[in-house]
Write an enzyme that holds these catalytic residues in place. Structure first.
Site, short mmCIF file in Angstrom:
data_model
loop_
_atom_site.label_atom_id
_atom_site.label_comp_id
_atom_site.label_asym_id
_atom_site.label_seq_id
_atom_site.Cartn_x
_atom_site.Cartn_y
_atom_site.Cartn_z
CG HIS A 123 -1.94 0.95 1.67
ND1 HIS A 123 -1.51 2.41 1.84
CD2 HIS A 123 -3.23 0.77 1.28
CE1 HIS A 123 -2.76 2.81 1.73
NE2 HIS A 123 -3.74 1.84 1.42
CG ASP A 165 0.51 -3.11 6.26
OD1 ASP A 165 -0.11 -3.34 6.72
OD2 ASP A 165 -0.15 -2.08 4.83
CD GLN A 197 -7.06 -4.60 3.20
OE1 GLN A 197 -8.09 -5.71 3.69
NE2 GLN A 197 -6.73 -3.17 3.73
CE LYS A 216 -7.03 -0.36 6.52
NZ LYS A 216 -8.15 -0.06 5.44
CB CYS A 224 -3.57 3.50 -1.42
SG CYS A 224 -4.89 4.64 -1.84
#
Lengths: 139, 406
Positions: free
Chosen positions: B122, B199, B202, B225, B363
């Site tokens: 991202h 990261d 997600q 999220k 993104c």
């Protein structure tokens, strides 16, 4: 026909459709009648900034009237620019500058276009008025 | 425990809403998840009964507020299986967490030091490193992408050099759904003496993440999220590393003493938490993860995988559809294009029929450049989605394609 008359013509046309999917179908249909920009003018500097899809717009001044041609790579954007061209093309620069374009609100177009696309609509109007302003200053 | 999706849906008031005359079909979970009633209630309760600033006052409300905020930190610690609660730093979100690391870890970097990222990151895991290229003359290298949306990890040995100080990698790709084998990657990086930032924006909502088992040095995610509120997120870091890093922002809460000449910094976690934080956000994030811990994540994963397989099968019935991201291990994300139709047109007409998807580059412009496309349409699922919703999505998509393809 004046700009206002052309606007009410469009409003009448859309009043036949209740469903927004049908309205979109009509917008797509209108895109097919868009006077297309010639290949020589389909270049990067004629791309309208602020649209999520690519929209090209060109304007010529013929006998004191502004003639717009355009194209877009997305069909709905093409329909929308076609509506604006239908309303504004063939008018004097001053009339274009003064046009209030209430039909956008009347048709509920702003509400029904996603924010990014609605920004695109704003950018389209702005670019068309900029052309008119440019011709007016040259005159 | 039996997985009862209808019961889960009951907990999400927003899933009952209508878009015009159509029921909402929310397939934009990669962008943000909807919130269960318990999280919404927790936010309201905080403002009705507990609101006060934390770590400051001796008064009743300040103590309640502080206790609840610190309790949330412990819930998050336990959810991630971190060793200590002071390894949990509250941030504004994933982007803020990565920027914190880039700023603080970045202060330790010298010209020519390398940060290794991947081609599927991202922008928030690319741009902060680009800024360090300008600022400090570091070098950013990329693990390349393969056509199927997996990373080409055969390049890893070559890319890890004695100058590679940090490897920053996404657990799951937001655009392609690819689940990266981060445990192996972390192990390899550690053999090279390279620290690893994960990261997890997600992943946490789809799969169990255990920071000790992964042995990652740093990990970031966003509250919104994972069924929590917006504007709050977490940076997890190993105690030793966080102690080594200089502070990020200066201000209240992060200091031990301030004289006119100098400041001494507070201990972890406060060293990285300057100013009044998003108190209610932190507390409600705790509630969200407590709620999520009530589920068997293996069941969640299995159900979401079933949704992905079903959606993939159904979307292939539509002529001209091309799916981007066909990794063997894939999360419930379906990125696609329809031949000769602009993704924005499809997004607009899906929206008119109540279906919320994302269109654009998500993104992740390097991914789009890799496939030479401007963007995709992305349907991203959560475990409150159903096969019936997928059917409605496919019907709406077919209608859009019929209208646009003529």
């Amino acid at each position: 026909m004046t700009i206002a008359e052309r606007e009410s013509e469009l409003i009448d046309e859309f009043s036949f459709y209740e469903d927004w999917m049908e309205k979109y179908e009509h917008i797509i249909e209108l895109g097919k009648s868009l006077p297309l920009i010639s290949e020589e003018h389909k270049k990067d500097e004629n791309i309208i900034k602020g649209c999520q899809s690519t929209v090209w717009l060109h304007a010529d001044l013929q006998d004191g009237k502004v003639i717009f041609t355009a194209d877009a790579d997305a069909i709905i954007a093409k329909g929308i620019i076609a509506m604006l061209v239908q309303v504004l093309s063939g008018n004097s620069p001053q009339n274009i500058i003064d046009a209030k374009l209430d039909f956008i609100k009347e048709l509920g177009l702003q509400e029904h276009l996603s924010p990014t696309r609605s920004n695109g609509l704003v950018s389209m109007v702005k670019q068309m008025k900029m052309y008119a302003l440019g011709f007016n200053m040259k005159a | 425990m039996i997985f009862e999706v209808e019961k889960i849906r009951e907990e999400f008031p927003i899933l009952k809403s209508q878009v015009g005359k159509y029921p909402l079909i929310y397939l934009d979970n990669g962008a943000t998840s909807e919130k269960p009633q318990c999280v919404i209630d927790r936010i309201q309760k905080y403002y009705e009964e507990e609101n006060a600033n934390i770590h400051r006052g001796v008064h009743h409300l300040s103590q309640i507020s502080t206790d609840n905020y610190e309790k949330a930190r412990k819930i998050i610690q336990s959810y991630l299986n971190a060793r200590f609660d002071h390894e949990i730093i509250f941030t504004k979100g994933t982007t803020d967490g990565i920027n914190l690391v880039a700023s603080s870890f970045g202060k330790l970097l010298k010209e020519g030091d390398e940060v290794l990222i991947t081609e599927m990151e991202h922008h928030s895991n690319i741009v902060p490193w680009h800024m360090l290229v300008e600022e400090k003359g570091i070098v950013v290298k990329y693990i390349p992408l393969k056509q199927n949306g997996e990373l080409d990890l055969s390049t890893l040995d070559e890319l890890l050099t004695d100058r590679t100080k940090l490897l920053s990698i996404t657990h799951i790709s937001n655009s392609l759904g690819t689940i990266n084998p981060i445990k192996e990657v972390i192990e390899k990086a550690h053999q090279n003496g390279t620290k690893v930032l994960i990261d997890a924006a997600q992943s946490l909502q789809h799969t169990k993440v255990d920071v000790q088992e992964l042995d990652c040095d740093l990990l970031v995610f966003s509250g919104h999220k994972v069924f929590g509120p917006t504007g709050v997120g977490i940076l997890y870091g190993k105690e030793e590393l966080l102690n080594e890093l200089p502070p990020y922002q200066g201000g209240g809460d992060m200091i031990k003493t301030v004289s006119m000449e100098r400041t001494t910094y507070n201990d972890l976690p406060h060293k990285f938490e300057a100013g009044t934080p998003n108190i209610v956000g932190g507390i409600a994030l705790g509630t969200a993860l407590e709620w999520l811990s009530g589920f068997d994540m293996e069941q969640v994963e299995a159900y979401e995988h079933e949704l992905l397989l079903y959606a993939t099968k159904r979307i292939k019935e539509i002529e001209g559809v091309k799916i981007y991201g066909e990794a063997e291990h894939k999360s419930a994300v379906l990125s696609f294009l329809v031949e000769n139709i602009h993704p924005y047109d499809i997004g607009t007409l899906l929206n008119q029929q109540g279906v919320a998807v994302r269109t654009g580059h998500h993104c992740t412009q390097p991914i789009m450049d890799f496939y030479s496309i401007p963007g995709t349409i992305r349907a991203s699922f959560s475990f409150y989605n159903t096969k019936e919703e997928i059917d409605q999505f496919i019907t709406a998509l077919q209608k859009a394609v019929n209208m646009l393809g003529a």
